[in-house]
Write an enzyme that holds these catalytic residues in place. Structure first.
Site, short mmCIF file in Angstrom:
data_model
loop_
_atom_site.label_atom_id
_atom_site.label_comp_id
_atom_site.label_asym_id
_atom_site.label_seq_id
_atom_site.Cartn_x
_atom_site.Cartn_y
_atom_site.Cartn_z
N SER A 66 -12.79 23.49 -13.81
CA SER A 66 -11.36 23.20 -13.88
C SER A 66 -10.94 21.96 -13.12
O SER A 66 -9.80 21.49 -13.28
CB SER A 66 -10.55 24.40 -13.38
OG SER A 66 -10.61 25.46 -14.30
N LYS A 69 -9.50 19.16 -15.21
CA LYS A 69 -8.20 19.26 -15.88
C LYS A 69 -7.23 18.12 -15.55
O LYS A 69 -6.62 17.54 -16.47
CB LYS A 69 -7.56 20.61 -15.56
CG LYS A 69 -8.29 21.79 -16.17
CD LYS A 69 -7.73 23.12 -15.68
CE LYS A 69 -8.45 24.30 -16.28
NZ LYS A 69 -8.00 25.60 -15.73
N TYR A 191 -13.70 21.77 -24.88
CA TYR A 191 -13.27 22.12 -23.52
C TYR A 191 -14.45 22.64 -22.69
O TYR A 191 -14.63 22.27 -21.53
CB TYR A 191 -12.16 23.17 -23.59
CG TYR A 191 -11.76 23.73 -22.26
CD1 TYR A 191 -11.08 22.94 -21.33
CD2 TYR A 191 -12.05 25.04 -21.92
CE1 TYR A 191 -10.71 23.46 -20.09
CE2 TYR A 191 -11.67 25.57 -20.69
CZ TYR A 191 -11.01 24.77 -19.78
OH TYR A 191 -10.64 25.28 -18.56
N TYR A 243 -3.02 27.12 -9.06
CA TYR A 243 -2.64 28.32 -9.80
C TYR A 243 -1.57 29.14 -9.08
O TYR A 243 -0.58 28.58 -8.61
CB TYR A 243 -3.88 29.16 -10.12
CG TYR A 243 -4.98 28.38 -10.79
CD1 TYR A 243 -4.73 27.67 -11.96
CD2 TYR A 243 -6.26 28.34 -10.26
CE1 TYR A 243 -5.73 26.94 -12.59
CE2 TYR A 243 -7.28 27.62 -10.88
CZ TYR A 243 -7.00 26.92 -12.05
OH TYR A 243 -7.98 26.20 -12.65
N VAL A 261 -14.13 26.73 -10.61
CA VAL A 261 -14.89 27.94 -10.33
C VAL A 261 -16.36 27.67 -10.02
O VAL A 261 -17.08 28.59 -9.64
CB VAL A 261 -14.77 28.96 -11.49
CG1 VAL A 261 -13.33 29.45 -11.60
CG2 VAL A 261 -15.27 28.38 -12.79
#
Length: 447
Positions: A66, A69, A191, A243, A261
């Site tokens: 992530s 992103k 992705y 988040y 992660v």
């Protein structure tokens, strides 16, 4: 050994402090990530001058996950513009986990580009053309941020693809609302491959520093994205990057950040630095336990919170030269020694952690052939306690490496740190010229 090693020391101290933390565990829902070494812990920092510092396992490759992103969001903004991207993806904090179903009731848009739903759509927005396939464009963009060519960990990609049904379900749900611009299967495959691109903590710190420097990679000098795009990305990172813990992170750490992660974590000090950590054990929000603790401590210890007023890049060190270039040179008898071995660094303004790093690096660059150096702080208006300790430590390192250093009277304070650390006292002089003359005499063997 160099003065700027004091910055590395600070990273190593953070690593030593938190390496023993045993909370959390590596992600296991992607089987390949569960194989990561839970004891690995690396930290890296890149300044706006392109200086790179690291500690621990900062060169171990791992996958972006992530952390990719914000950089793909930057690519989409660069290609399509904010208004077009915002038609497909929102910019509001979801307050939910990274893999939650976060779609606006009326529009069906994902809440933001930092959660999985929004990231899948953002990746799908990247143009796919015969001249440049979408994934090639993605890989090249990420490489420009990192300052080197990157590649894909095919084993991790395969592992994600086999176990990625939730992300596929998200993509089909988004498609049912009419806000998925390409086929869901293609979007998710792209992705997954994006998340499986390999980097190191040093790469991540360089990528973060590029956002900090208004889209310019401080190591390569390349303008990767515009300053406007960099600011837009940082705004979303600040509010959404961590988040459902984003608010608490911004309150306590105060830096735009993004976790992944695989154990990667980046934070950005706008106009100051990019910093990254790598440590696979994760907390309940999917962020690195050790990385979170280290960056929170770093921010508090060094006064890095976004709402504090940072020193502007390039405003600290005003002169790095050799003594014979000064308007008022010392006596002619020492001209040869000065020319060969005495450097001068002049600083100004308020010195904090970021400014101290610039001064320390300038000290290393001064003094040709590793000779003497004069640090002039006459125009410095304030030195905070962290910067003061860093300057003392850096000067102590120069002295222990056999170099001579002198400081005209100013704001450096007592030289006890230098004396205790090296057994040397730091010569003080009333003026820069006197300090230079003192170094020249010492180099000539006259005292």
């Amino acid at each position: 050994m160099s003065a700027a090693d004091a910055v590395t020391d600070s990273l190593e101290n953070l690593r030593d402090r938190f390496i023993g933390v045993r909370d959390g565990k590596p992600a296991d829902y992607i089987p390949q990530l569960a194989l990561a070494d839970p004891d690995a812990f690396g930290l890296a920092l890149v300044s706006m001058d392109g200086h790179r510092y690291s500690a621990g396992e900062a060169d171990i490759p791992f996958t972006l996950q992530s952390v990719s992103k914000p950089f793909i969001y930057a690519l989409a903004l660069s290609v399509l513009g904010l208004d077009e991207v915002s038609r497909w993806v929102g910019a509001e904090p979801s307050g939910e986990a990274f893999n939650a179903i976060s779609l606006e009731p009326d529009t069906g848009r994902p809440a933001n580009a930092m959660v999985n739903a929004g990231a899948i759509v953002t990746t799908a927005l990247i143009p796919d053309t015969p001249d440049e396939p979408a994934f090639d464009r993605i890989l090249r963009c990420l490489g420009r941020f990192a300052g080197r060519e990157l590649d894909v960990d095919e084993e991790v990609f395969s592992s994600e693809s086999v176990t990625g049904d939730r992300n596929r379900a998200l993509a089909y749900l988004i498609r049912s609302t009419g806000t998925m611009p390409v086929d869901p299967v293609l979007a998710v495959d792209r992705y997954f491959r994006q998340c499986a691109i390999r980097v190191t903590a040093v790469d991540l710190a360089t990528m973060a520093a590029t956002l900090a420097y208004g889209g310019v990679n401080p190591v390569t000098g390349e303008q990767v994205v515009s300053a406007e795009v960099a600011a837009q990305v940082l705004a979303v990172m600040a509010t959404c990057g961590m988040y459902d813990g984003s608010g608490d992170w911004l309150l306590r750490v105060g830096l735009p950040a993004k976790s992944g992660v695989s154990g990667g974590l980046i934070a950005v000090g706008p106009a100051r630095f990019g910093v990254a950590t790598y440590s696979p054990p994760l907390d309940a929000t999917g962020g690195s336990v050790r990385g979170h603790a280290a960056l929170e401590t770093m921010s508090q210890r060094y006064g890095l919170h976004l709402m504090l007023n940072p020193a502007l890049p390039g405003s600290t060190v005003t002169l790095v030269t050799t003594a014979d270039d000064l308007p008022s040179a010392p006596s002619a008898e020492h001209e040869r020694v000065l020319h060969e071995q005495v450097g001068v660094v002049v600083a100004q303004g308020s010195i904090d952690f970021t400014a101290a790093e610039r001064v320390l690096y300038a000290l290393d660059e001064s003094g040709p052939n590793g000779g003497s150096v004069v640090l002039d702080l006459h125009d410095v208006t304030a030195v905070d306690s962290v910067a003061l300790a860093m300057l003392h430590t850096g000067l102590a390192r120069l002295l222990s490496d056999g170099r001579r250093a002198a400081v005209p009277r100013g704001l450096l304070g007592p030289s006890d740190v230098v004396r205790e650390g090296t057994g040397h006292d730091l010569p003080r002089h009333a003026t820069r010229e006197e300090a230079v003359e003192g170094c020249a005499r010492a180099m000539a063997g006259e005292g």
